[in-house]
Design a protein around this motif. Structure first.
Motif: not given
Length: 159
Positions: A27-28, A54, A60, A81
């Protein structure tokens, strides 16, 4: 942005690689890149194929779902991402696939590991006490319920 529909695992899961397989959550968050780097190191040592997963969540997307550009901005963030992970992985010598799945992170990672009979699941971990207090962390859910080894990777500042 294309992604796998809830409840489905696409043909991208099939591979001619004999295994073993590693599943890594992405993820980020900074801890996700730490987990990805750890997965690459293990894949080199084990000759493993990495499935990067992801799980798309509301985190998001922008805060205001009524915004005219909400979906577009969410798609841009998901693409950013994915590009971050792909750029990192393209600089390595390991084989990998990136999967974006519209499911709960625990379910997405658990199902991915089941699908490819992963040797282990690798996830980043952080000390987000409020998130953990409200819903528990994905890492801790996996620890208790994955049915296979789970490697929890701290961010570099936590080591």
């Amino acid at each position: 942005m294309e992604f796998e529909e809830p409840g489905s695992i696409s043909d991208t899961w099939s591979t001619d690689h004999p295994g073993p397989f590693l599943v890594v959550g992405h993820n980020a968050q900074p801890e996700a890149m730490s987990a990805l780097a750890t997965a690459v190191g293990l894949a080199r040592r084990l000759g493993a194929f990495i499935h990067v997963v992801h799980a798309m969540t509301m985190e998001d997307f922008p805060i205001d779902p009524d915004s005219l550009y909400w979906e577009h901005q969410g798609d841009q963030e998901l693409a950013r991402q994915r590009e971050m992970a792909e750029n990192y992985l393209n600089e390595t010598d390991v084989r990998w696939a990136y999967h974006m799945i519209g499911r709960d992170p625990f379910v997405a990672l658990h199902d991915a590991a089941e699908r490819c009979d992963a040797l282990m699941i690798i996830v980043g971990t952080r000390r987000a006490w409020l998130t953990h207090l409200l819903r528990g962390s994905v890492a801790h859910q996996l620890e208790r319920n994955a049915g296979r080894p789970v490697l929890l990777v701290p961010t570099p500042q936590q080591r």
